[in-house]
Design an enzyme around this catalytic site. Structure first.
Site, short mmCIF file in Angstrom:
data_model
loop_
_atom_site.label_atom_id
_atom_site.label_comp_id
_atom_site.label_asym_id
_atom_site.label_seq_id
_atom_site.Cartn_x
_atom_site.Cartn_y
_atom_site.Cartn_z
N ASN A 254 -12.35 -3.33 0.89
CA ASN A 254 -11.07 -3.43 2.07
C ASN A 254 -11.69 -3.83 3.33
O ASN A 254 -12.36 -4.78 3.47
CB ASN A 254 -10.28 -2.32 2.09
CG ASN A 254 -9.13 -2.52 3.09
OD1 ASN A 254 -8.76 -3.61 3.26
ND2 ASN A 254 -8.67 -1.28 3.79
N GLU A 255 -11.79 -2.92 4.06
CA GLU A 255 -12.09 -3.05 5.65
C GLU A 255 -13.67 -2.43 5.53
O GLU A 255 -13.79 -1.38 6.14
CB GLU A 255 -11.33 -2.30 6.71
CG GLU A 255 -9.81 -3.07 6.71
CD GLU A 255 -9.21 -2.35 7.83
OE1 GLU A 255 -9.43 -1.18 8.13
OE2 GLU A 255 -8.23 -3.02 8.18
N GLU B 183 0.79 -1.30 -0.15
CA GLU B 183 0.06 -0.01 -0.21
C GLU B 183 0.76 1.18 0.12
O GLU B 183 1.92 1.31 0.72
CB GLU B 183 -0.82 -0.11 1.03
CG GLU B 183 -1.71 1.32 1.40
CD GLU B 183 -2.84 1.14 2.13
OE1 GLU B 183 -2.87 0.26 3.04
OE2 GLU B 183 -3.95 2.08 2.10
N CYS C 91 -6.81 1.01 2.64
CA CYS C 91 -7.62 2.26 2.88
C CYS C 91 -7.51 2.95 1.57
O CYS C 91 -8.59 3.65 1.20
CB CYS C 91 -7.38 3.07 4.11
SG CYS C 91 -7.85 2.26 5.68
O1 AHR Z 1 -1.99 -1.12 6.68
C1 AHR Z 1 -2.65 0.19 7.16
C2 AHR Z 1 -4.15 0.10 7.08
O2 AHR Z 1 -4.60 -0.80 7.88
C3 AHR Z 1 -4.83 -0.35 5.82
O3 AHR Z 1 -4.73 0.44 4.85
C4 AHR Z 1 -6.23 -0.87 6.20
O4 AHR Z 1 -6.48 -1.83 5.52
C5 AHR Z 1 -5.98 -0.92 7.85
O5 AHR Z 1 -6.81 -0.40 8.41
#
Ligand code: AHR
Length: 655
Positions: free
Chosen positions: A373-374, A44, A239
């Site tokens: 994602n989350e 990321e 994110c």
């Molecule tokens: O790894 C950092 C962040 O942690 C990522 O973007 C997210 O998926 C999680 O909250």
């Protein structure tokens, strides 16, 4: 890995003192196959992982598209910013005109990302799109790498001249070779004479990038990824895929095609933590989906792209109006289908053709796609469902990865797992950034998971020390211990990736991280070595390993030990991993049961990670403070005994 010269002998006749931890490995019954995707990496653009990190570009704000067009630049003389440039999605450029006097100067200076790291004698490729807007036959640009803090006679450490000689936009290139190594050089451009020159997409790359790609990656960082032997490569993030709002989500379509025309995107990690605020942190998309797929191929990992499910980041923006209504999801679903075409489609398809034009006519062979994602609450399965339907209908071969939300347990997690099962997700992505106590208690996490449900992707995890969020040794040890539970349950856990992957020492927002770097150096953390040990010695099949008939999970009465065993059909041997999380030496006896009579184990090695101190870590100053130590061992018979240091992790490889 350091290899200790001289062998020690560990044999069945070693006499052990005190309590022996007898571990029995069922050597004659192969368990579940271990997926090639079992251990991998999650990339990321956080902590300057892409722009300023893995992406080889050394110029910040090369297209003058930052909201403040000259951020990262110092302009001098007669410089104006204009917005009718040649690249539709990056319209800004600069006009350099005569400073008004022969002794005065017009030009620009770029500060790079925390400076520009250059090495003496290495070649750097400078390029710029330029034109003579007012005609004329020629104008010169002097391109310099400079030491802005020089106490010497001259600031320049490398110089080249570019002759701009066309009225139409043209790409000009020149090579620079600095004569000293500097971590924080700058790039300076002088307009010479009294002509007017327009400049756009000002770029500087090391010539020696990973695999020599022109729009390439920093070699040492890509090499560190390769050396992990990753089986899966999740990208482009967590994110950032969602975006603070949907307008700023990662839009893969903006990240492909000619780099000059990939539009800038905000990076939510610029502002997420105002106590670690970096106002110059944007995503150039220079490292885009084509480059990610190519990197996956080159490091031998399966690509696992993550795309938006039409929900903005729920942490930052959970107002329903921030998300796309389910009825309006079609363009997002189309993005998913087009991505599959970009990765796998024939060159006669729209997106497959673009892939071919970018240099890769053969399909990338993408097998997995993560959607969202989350995410959490009902809104997530509601959004996911139409994606699943469309992809199943058109691409039943693609395995879909859903999410269990941001937490490793709790209400949302308990709600989402059955929902993922109902929707038929192939894998469910679990995230756990958890303290030491959690890791110590989770050795058996997957022992009783539903074997009929979707498979597990432990997509983001790291041990975060209570009140000490850094890469301290003890955290890495506990990750190693916890991972024995992943390995033992390889029938249900098909992928696992530590997170985050990269961090610039001057630009991090989140730690711990797997690999640290500055402009010239890389630091492989102890957690990196843990991942590497698992990735390199993952074996092909699980083997049952028990102590007193029980899995070794750090449970009460197990002396702080965690263990797992695999068979390696490729190399014909057994691999046993044991973590000792206690403060005492532990005597262990590994007994390989069920081997044919007369079969003897004769050779092997032990790779050990250990440290007398728990709060230490590898750093830029001491990058190899803690590295795995390899020692050959001689084994006789069908068992081996060893003393395992307090707080250590050992990988035994025996044949
Ligand atoms: O790894 C950092 C962040 O942690 C990522 O973007 C997210 O998926 C999680 O909250």
């Amino acid at each position: 890995m350091r290899k200790i010269v001289g062998a020690i002998m560990l044999s069945f006749c070693t006499i052990l003192q005190g309590q022996v931890n007898n571990m029995v490995i069922q050597a004659d019954k192969l368990g579940a196959p271990i997926q090639p995707t079992m251990y991998g990496i999650f990339f990321e653009d956080i902590n300057y992982a892409a722009d300023g990190g893995l992406y080889g570009e050394l110029v910040k704000n090369r297209s003058f598209e930052f909201p403040q067009a000259l951020q990262g630049w110092k302009a001098f003389g007669n410089v104006t910013v204009r917005d009718d440039g040649p690249f539709e999605r990056n319209p800004h450029y600069v006009r350099l005109s005569y400073a008004g006097h022969s002794q005065k100067h017009t030009g620009l200076e770029n500060e790079g990302y925390f400076g520009i790291g250059v090495k003496a004698g290495e070649i750097y490729r400078f390029s710029v799109w330029a034109r003579l807007p007012q005609g004329g036959s020629e104008a010169n640009l002097r391109v310099e790498l400079i030491d802005p803090h020089s106490m010497g006679e001259r600031q320049a450490i490398g110089t080249a001249i570019i002759k701009v000689d066309k009225a139409t936009w043209t790409k000009y290139e020149v090579e620079l070779t600095p004569n000293v190594t500097l971590p924080k050089a700058h790039l300076r451009l002088f307009l010479r004479g009294n002509a007017t020159v327009d400049m756009e997409h000002v770029s500087l790359f090391p010539k020696d990038t990973w695999r020599g790609h022109e729009n390439g990656m920093r070699k040492d960082l890509a090499q560190a990824l390769y050396d992990l032997h990753p089986g899966i490569f999740r990208f482009p993030g967590g994110c950032i895929v969602e975006g603070t709002d949907l307008d700023t989500r990662y839009n893969w379509k903006n990240s492909v095609g000619p780099v000059e025309n990939r539009p800038l995107n905000e990076n939510r990690w610029q502002y997420t933590f105002d106590y670690k605020f970096f106002p110059d942190y944007y995503q150039s998309y220079g490292l885009g989906f084509y480059e990610y797929f190519q990197l996956a191929e080159e490091i031998g990992a399966e690509p696992l792209p993550v795309i938006s499910v039409g929900l903005a980041c729920q942490f930052q923006n959970n107002d329903p109006s921030a998300h796309v209504p389910v009825a309006e999801l079609d363009p997002y679903i189309q993005d998913a289908l087009d991505l599959i075409e970009f990765a796998n489609g024939g060159t006669d398809t729209q997106w497959g053709k673009l892939r071919a034009e970018m240099g890769h006519p053969a399909p990338f062979g993408m097998k997995f796609l993560a959607i969202g994602n989350e995410q959490w609450d009902e809104i997530y399965p509601q959004h996911l469902e139409p994606f699943v339907k469309a992809i199943r209908q058109q691409h039943p071969e693609i395995k879909i990865v859903g999410s269990a939300g941001p937490n490793s347990e709790g209400e949302q997690f308990d709600y989402l797992w059955p929902e993922m099962k109902r929707l038929g997700a192939d894998l469910v992505d679990e995230h756990f950034y958890r303290p030491e106590s959690w890791f110590l208690a989770q050795g058996a996490r997957y022992d009783n998971y539903d074997r009929k449900g979707p498979k597990v992707f432990a997509g983001e995890y790291a041990c975060h020390g209570a009140g000490k969020k850094w890469n301290h040794y003890y955290a890495s040890l506990l990750e190693a211990a916890f991972m024995t539970g992943l390995e033992r349950n390889a029938d249900v856990v098909h992928m696992a990736t530590y997170a985050p992957l990269f961090a610039h020492v001057e630009g991090w927002q989140w730690r711990p991280d797997l690999i640290w770097f500055d402009n010239l150096n890389t630091v492989r953390t102890v957690s990196y070595y843990v991942q590497q040990l698992y990735g390199t010695h993952k074996g092909t099949h699980t083997l049952k390993l028990t102590m007193d008939g029980k899995n070794v999970t750090g449970a009460e009465g197990q002396n702080g030990l965690f263990a797992s065993a695999v068979y390696d059909a490729d190399n014909g041997g057994y691999i046993v991993k044991v973590a000792n999380t206690s403060d005492r030496y532990q005597q262990i006896n590994l007994q390989f049961k069920g081997m044919k009579k007369g079969t003897v184990l004769t050779t092997g090695s032990r790779i050990l990670l250990s440290s007398p101190e728990m709060d230490v870590e590898n750093t830029i100053e001491k990058p190899t403070l803690i590295v795995p130590q390899e020692q050959s061992i001689r084994v006789r018979g069908q068992s081996l005994q060893a003393d395992l240091q307090p707080y250590s992790f050992a990988v035994y490889i025996v044949k």
